[in-house]
Design a protein around this motif. Structure first.
Motif, PDB file in Angstrom:
ATOM      1  N   ALA A  13      -9.088  -5.856  -1.343  1.00  0.00           N
ATOM      2  CA  ALA A  13     -10.435  -5.418  -0.940  1.00  0.00           C
ATOM      3  C   ALA A  13     -11.408  -6.596  -0.987  1.00  0.00           C
ATOM      4  O   ALA A  13     -12.234  -6.783  -0.084  1.00  0.00           O
ATOM      5  CB  ALA A  13     -10.916  -4.296  -1.871  1.00  0.00           C
ATOM      6  N   GLU A  36      -8.316 -11.933 -12.226  1.00  0.00           N
ATOM      7  CA  GLU A  36      -7.500 -12.030 -13.443  1.00  0.00           C
ATOM      8  C   GLU A  36      -6.142 -12.698 -13.178  1.00  0.00           C
ATOM      9  O   GLU A  36      -5.627 -13.442 -14.009  1.00  0.00           O
ATOM     10  CB  GLU A  36      -7.266 -10.603 -13.946  1.00  0.00           C
ATOM     11  N   GLU A  37      -5.578 -12.401 -12.019  1.00  0.00           N
ATOM     12  CA  GLU A  37      -4.248 -12.956 -11.734  1.00  0.00           C
ATOM     13  C   GLU A  37      -4.374 -14.469 -11.485  1.00  0.00           C
ATOM     14  O   GLU A  37      -5.306 -14.909 -10.819  1.00  0.00           O
ATOM     15  CB  GLU A  37      -3.633 -12.260 -10.522  1.00  0.00           C
ATOM     16  N   ARG A  44      -0.430  -7.365  -1.567  1.00  0.00           N
ATOM     17  CA  ARG A  44       0.294  -6.565  -2.555  1.00  0.00           C
ATOM     18  C   ARG A  44       1.286  -5.605  -1.883  1.00  0.00           C
ATOM     19  O   ARG A  44       2.346  -5.288  -2.432  1.00  0.00           O
ATOM     20  CB  ARG A  44      -0.742  -5.750  -3.355  1.00  0.00           C
ATOM     21  N   ALA A  81     -12.988 -10.854 -16.225  1.00  0.00           N
ATOM     22  CA  ALA A  81     -14.336 -10.393 -16.573  1.00  0.00           C
ATOM     23  C   ALA A  81     -14.205  -9.364 -17.691  1.00  0.00           C
ATOM     24  O   ALA A  81     -13.384  -8.447 -17.595  1.00  0.00           O
ATOM     25  CB  ALA A  81     -15.015  -9.780 -15.366  1.00  0.00           C
ATOM     26  N   ARG A 129       3.424  -3.674 -10.052  1.00  0.00           N
ATOM     27  CA  ARG A 129       2.074  -3.716  -9.494  1.00  0.00           C
ATOM     28  C   ARG A 129       1.710  -5.098  -8.942  1.00  0.00           C
ATOM     29  O   ARG A 129       0.965  -5.212  -7.993  1.00  0.00           O
ATOM     30  CB  ARG A 129       1.062  -3.323 -10.582  1.00  0.00           C
ATOM     31  N   LEU A 155       5.893   3.893  -4.065  1.00  0.00           N
ATOM     32  CA  LEU A 155       6.147   2.681  -4.847  1.00  0.00           C
ATOM     33  C   LEU A 155       7.544   2.683  -5.447  1.00  0.00           C
ATOM     34  O   LEU A 155       8.239   1.667  -5.419  1.00  0.00           O
ATOM     35  CB  LEU A 155       5.152   2.569  -6.006  1.00  0.00           C
ATOM     36  N   GLU A 276      -9.406   0.437  -4.681  1.00  0.00           N
ATOM     37  CA  GLU A 276      -8.770   1.476  -5.498  1.00  0.00           C
ATOM     38  C   GLU A 276      -9.560   1.860  -6.743  1.00  0.00           C
ATOM     39  O   GLU A 276      -9.315   2.903  -7.328  1.00  0.00           O
ATOM     40  CB  GLU A 276      -7.373   1.005  -5.921  1.00  0.00           C
ATOM     41  N   LEU A 287      -4.592   3.360  -1.172  1.00  0.00           N
ATOM     42  CA  LEU A 287      -4.021   2.670  -0.009  1.00  0.00           C
ATOM     43  C   LEU A 287      -4.952   1.574   0.471  1.00  0.00           C
ATOM     44  O   LEU A 287      -6.146   1.581   0.154  1.00  0.00           O
ATOM     45  CB  LEU A 287      -3.810   3.683   1.137  1.00  0.00           C
ATOM     46  N   VAL A 288      -4.395   0.682   1.267  1.00  0.00           N
ATOM     47  CA  VAL A 288      -5.180  -0.504   1.619  1.00  0.00           C
ATOM     48  C   VAL A 288      -6.170  -0.267   2.761  1.00  0.00           C
ATOM     49  O   VAL A 288      -7.266  -0.841   2.759  1.00  0.00           O
ATOM     50  CB  VAL A 288      -4.222  -1.691   1.911  1.00  0.00           C
ATOM     51  N   LYS A 319       7.940   1.388   3.554  1.00  0.00           N
ATOM     52  CA  LYS A 319       8.515   0.126   4.024  1.00  0.00           C
ATOM     53  C   LYS A 319       9.905  -0.095   3.413  1.00  0.00           C
ATOM     54  O   LYS A 319      10.098  -0.918   2.553  1.00  0.00           O
ATOM     55  CB  LYS A 319       7.588  -1.037   3.674  1.00  0.00           C
TER      56      LYS A 319
END
Ligand SMILES: Cc1cc2nc3c(=O)[nH]c(=O)nc-3n(C[C@H](O)[C@H](O)[C@H](O)COP(=O)(O)OP(=O)(O)OC[C@H]3O[C@@H](n4cnc5c(N)ncnc54)[C@H](O)[C@@H]3O)c2cc1C
Length: 404
Positions: A13, A36-37, A44, A81, A129, A155, A276, A287-288, A319
């Motif tokens: 997003a 964070e990543e 994703r 954060a 995730r 998933l 999300e 969903l995206v 997928k």
């Protein structure tokens, strides 16, 4: 002078928001993105393809470091954060740094739900995730490893497929009586089960996990009224929960997600939420495409344009290579709707369209999903499909030609 805009979350997003904002109001904001990543944002949705070794990690990077640089974005990845102080408009990071903002966007996504059973903390029990999860699963799932995937939703099935392709022996354990029950009707779910089993994946329906068993690491999964299934690795894919802690700590209105209005504004006028983590009109989307629609509306809004987000039509595409499944809208068919069905067991094709008052409101497709996005456009458009009613089930090419 540019206004400081801070985006928390460096996911799908956030990328879309920066992209749209740069097109509409480059220079108006000095943008900082906190993620964070410890890497650049990636797609994703393609994690299962990485797991299945169909694509590499670099293939799924959404934008290069140069792209961010060219847009003048301060990218703080590998940084978390930890708090927002809305009274002084500052975001606090885990390393003690603080960032001032005039507008703040929360795009913190979700995290996997941890099962409330004993043994979930054992080594060898994982979630699915992010890229760190994929790396951990790859290490644990050596060839011929026995893997239990808990959860037969989108998933879980994608994780199962990726692992089976990489050589693991996979069993999917699902609580409900059919796979992907939130996206598929009974008939399609039955076809999907057969297709998944044909790929060497065992499927156990109506199966509740009551414990994960092991001494130093996972050894088995115990089912209610069922056998214990031996496991070297367990992947829990039992749903997601929006990341709302920061919003909660800042006294924003939160429910399941961070509550936003049609401008994606939270209960504070200078703080917004998309993706999300957001809850719009009671719905948290997982969903995206809804995240992208929200990002577009928010970018327009931040650029000073009038824009409203009315909500999204849900559409899902599984997928798993060679298994084409698609669903959108009201695919079950509420009372009073009509259903058009085409079924060819020989070809492995099933299509159901749901029509209400002459308009298409839902679709579920198995085998041939080529027209899925066209059906979504028709659902979104909300116009009458009566002129093409006789042919709509056979797809766009025929229906549009005959209706012309
Ligand atoms: C394996 C898999 C397959 C999927 N397949 C599909 C699909 O086929 N179709 C589809 O529509 N959707 C799919 N999805 C869902 C889709 O990926 C998400 O809807 C989308 O990523 C949501 O984007 P987001 O930006 O809201 O959240 P994310 O992409 O999750 O980004 C949120 C980011 O915020 C970071 N963050 C959280 N808290 C903080 C903090 N305090 N400080 C700093 N950073 C923070 C997180 O680390 C994360 O990087 C799939 C998801 C997975 C995991």
């Amino acid at each position: 002078m540019s206004e400081p805009l801070v985006i928390i979350g460096n996911g799908m997003a956030a990328v879309h928001l920066v992209d749209e904002l740069a097109k509409r109001a480059l220079g108006r904001y000095a943008i900082a993105v906190v993620g964070e990543e410890p890497r650049l944002a990636y797609n994703r949705v393609l994690l299962s393809a990485v797991l299945a070794r169909e694509v590499s990690r670099s293939d799924i990077e959404l934008r290069s470091a140069r792209w961010w640089d060219e847009r003048g974005v301060t990218l703080l990845y590998g940084r978390t954060a930890t708090a927002i102080d809305p009274t002084i408009r500052r975001v606090k990071l885990a390393d003690g740094a603080t960032l001032p903002y005039s507008r703040l966007v929360l795009a913190t996504g979700s995290r996997p739900i941890r099962l409330g059973v004993s043994g979930v903390e054992l080594p060898g029990v994982m979630t699915f995730r992010d890229l760190a999860d994929v790396a951990a699963i790859e290490v644990a799932a050596q060839r011929r490893a026995r893997v239990v995937v808990i959860g037969g939703g989108l998933l879980g099935l994608e994780a199962a497929h990726g692992l089976a392709k990489a050589g693991a022996q996979v069993t999917v354990v699902h609580l409900m009586d059919r796979l992907m029950e939130r996206q598929l009707d009974c008939h399609t779910a039955g076809m999907l089960k057969k297709a998944v089993e044909a790929r060497g994946i065992a499927v156990l329906l109506d199966s509740e996990t009551v414990a994960i068993i092991g001494k130093r690491r996972v050894q088995a999964v115990a089912l209610k009224n069922g056998p214990q299934i031996a496991a070297d690795l367990v992947v829990v894919a039992a749903g997601i929960r929006p990341n709302i802690e920061l919003a909660h700590g800042a006294d924003l209105n939160v429910d399941r997600g961070i509550v936003v209005d049609d401008s994606l504004r939270t209960s504070r006028p200078d703080i917004f939420a998309i993706g999300e983590c957001a809850e719009h009109r009671g719905v948290c989307y997982g969903l995206v495409e809804p995240a992208y629609e929200q990002a577009r509306v928010l970018a327009a809004h931040l650029a000073g344009e009038t824009a409203h987000y009315p909500g999204s039509v849900l559409a899902t595409n599984l997928k798993v290579s060679g298994v084409n499944v698609f669903s959108a809208g009201d695919f079950i068919g509420a009372p009073g709707t009509e259903q058009l069905v085409f079924s060819d067991a020989g070809l492995g094709i099933y299509k159901k369209l749901v029509i209400a008052k002459g308009c298409l409101v839902g679709a579920v497709l198995f085998g041939d999903t080529a027209d899925g996005l066209w059906y979504v456009d028709l659902i979104r458009g909300g116009g009458s499909v009566e002129p093409m009613r006789d042919d709509i089930i056979f797809g766009r090419a025929l229906a549009e030609r005959k209706a012309a």
